[in-house]
Enzyme design. Structure first.
Site, PDB file in Angstrom:
ATOM      1  N   GLU A 117      -1.528   0.097   8.109  1.00  0.00           N
ATOM      2  CA  GLU A 117      -2.233  -1.004   9.195  1.00  0.00           C
ATOM      3  C   GLU A 117      -1.556  -1.637   9.783  1.00  0.00           C
ATOM      4  OE1 GLU A 117      -3.379  -4.567   6.331  1.00  0.00           O
ATOM      5  OE2 GLU A 117      -2.241  -3.334   5.371  1.00  0.00           O
ATOM      6  N   HIS A 154       3.329  -7.251   2.133  1.00  0.00           N
ATOM      7  CA  HIS A 154       2.831  -8.357   3.133  1.00  0.00           C
ATOM      8  C   HIS A 154       1.691  -9.276   2.132  1.00  0.00           C
ATOM      9  CE1 HIS A 154       0.606  -4.690   2.523  1.00  0.00           C
ATOM     10  NE2 HIS A 154      -0.807  -5.327   2.743  1.00  0.00           N
ATOM     11  N   HIS A 165       0.685  -1.087  -0.358  1.00  0.00           N
ATOM     12  CA  HIS A 165       0.061   0.044   0.110  1.00  0.00           C
ATOM     13  C   HIS A 165       0.842   1.342  -0.348  1.00  0.00           C
ATOM     14  CE1 HIS A 165      -3.285  -2.672   1.074  1.00  0.00           C
ATOM     15  NE2 HIS A 165      -2.867  -2.840   1.866  1.00  0.00           N
ATOM     16  N   ARG A 201      -1.678  -5.494  -5.668  1.00  0.00           N
ATOM     17  CA  ARG A 201      -1.377  -6.679  -6.205  1.00  0.00           C
ATOM     18  C   ARG A 201      -0.047  -6.714  -6.991  1.00  0.00           C
ATOM     19  NH1 ARG A 201      -5.864  -8.387  -8.287  1.00  0.00           N
ATOM     20  NH2 ARG A 201      -7.197  -7.265  -6.252  1.00  0.00           N
TER      21      ARG A 201
END
Length: 318
Positions: free
Chosen positions: A118, A175, A100, A195
């Protein structure tokens, strides 16, 4: 001033890797065979939670943020979108390997207010479950070469995972959540994912899902920097509070409630997820039952509140 918890109804997201545990383990009435995500505290336009109680019942958390900023101590109507998003993810299969962007890239390239940092609290994990967390490339050129040549076995770092583990995943971290894992994710309110690798899976139409290697190469942190945090434990009567992480984006706590705790809220607002047990929260002279799978926001100005019961809770704020 709104002097009660704001209870929220989850929004469910269909995912190719999802399963049924959000129903079998949390009792939610899920709408899909492959339900991958419950957005349990969300004001994101792709899935805003519905308020279940009080004068705002039937409105979304996004509505509340935009029209009742005093509930969150917003300083102006021009303040950016609600900053956080809480999910429960059921990885019935491996999630795609992804990365991200940070706030700057998200704003300049994607024209959205937030990137995505996150963190994960592992609710359950089957024997042998793993996460992908980080990569082994030493330079950006090496990263690009390994991606382009599909050297995933050499590039990706894998770690075993068990219930109760916690991981902080800053933007720029490659991740993936592995098969057999259920996690509670606290993140910036962003739905941007690049992705990197999807195991060459195909959808029901027989097509592979899109990859975003060019963007991924731009935003990935090189070399990988393992994230860590100092866990700080405090006792509040019958509640043991473990601070799992404190960053510029959010602070996250694991609460173990065994008895009664008199609490005082100092944050602009507090997000609360009950992940096991039964309890109640008392605000003023009103009591509200709490059980596994219940999620709510304590709005600004609540002040003192009381928790009673036996429960495990994850709480977070800006």
């Amino acid at each position: 001033m709104y002097k009660e918890p704001i209870f929220l109804k989850p929004v469910f997201q269909e995912r190719i890797w999802g399963g049924q545990k959000l129903q079998t383990e949390y009792g939610y009435n899920i709408p899909f065979e492959h339900t991958g995500e419950a957005w349990v505290i969300s004001a994101h336009p792709n899935g805003p939670s519905i308020i279940e109680n009080g004068s705002l019942a039937g409105k979304t958390l996004k509505d509340a943020w935009e029209t009742h900023g005093e509930l969150f101590n917003k300083q102006s109507d021009n303040e950016e979108a609600y900053p956080l998003l809480i999910k429960i993810l059921d990885a019935n299969d491996d999630l795609s390997v992804q990365v991200h962007p940070d706030d700057t890239f998200a704003r300049e390239v994607e024209n959205v207010p937030y990137g995505k940092t996150e963190c994960w609290y592992v609710l359950s994990a089957e024997p042998g479950a793993e996460l992908v967390l980080g990569h082994c490339a030493k330079t950006r050129e090496e990263l690009a070469a390994m991606m382009d040549n599909g050297k995933w076995g050499k590039l990706l770092q894998r770690v075993p995972v068990k219930a109760g583990d916690f991981y902080y995943v800053p933007s720029g971290t490659i991740h993936a959540i592995g098969k057999g894992t259920v996690i509670l994710e606290t993140q910036q309110s962003s739905d941007i994912t690049y992705r990197v690798y999807d195991y060459d899976r195909v959808n029901v139409e027989g097509n592979k899902r899109e990859l975003h290697l060019d963007r991924a190469k731009e935003v990935t942190t090189v070399p990988h920097k393992p994230a860590s945090s100092d866990h700080i434990t405090e006792i509040h009567g019958g509640l043991t509070s473990e601070k799992l992480v404190a960053t510029d984006y959010f602070s996250v706590y694991r609460w173990q409630l065994n008895g009664t705790a008199n609490m005082n809220m100092e944050a602009n607002f507090l997000q609360v997820s009950v992940i096991s047990g039964n309890a109640e929260i008392m605000v003023g002279d009103k009591r509200y039952p709490l059980k596994k799978g219940v999620h709510f926001v304590l709005p600004y100005g609540i002040g003192e509140y009381k928790l009673t019961g036996e429960a495990e809770i994850v709480a977070s704020h800006e």
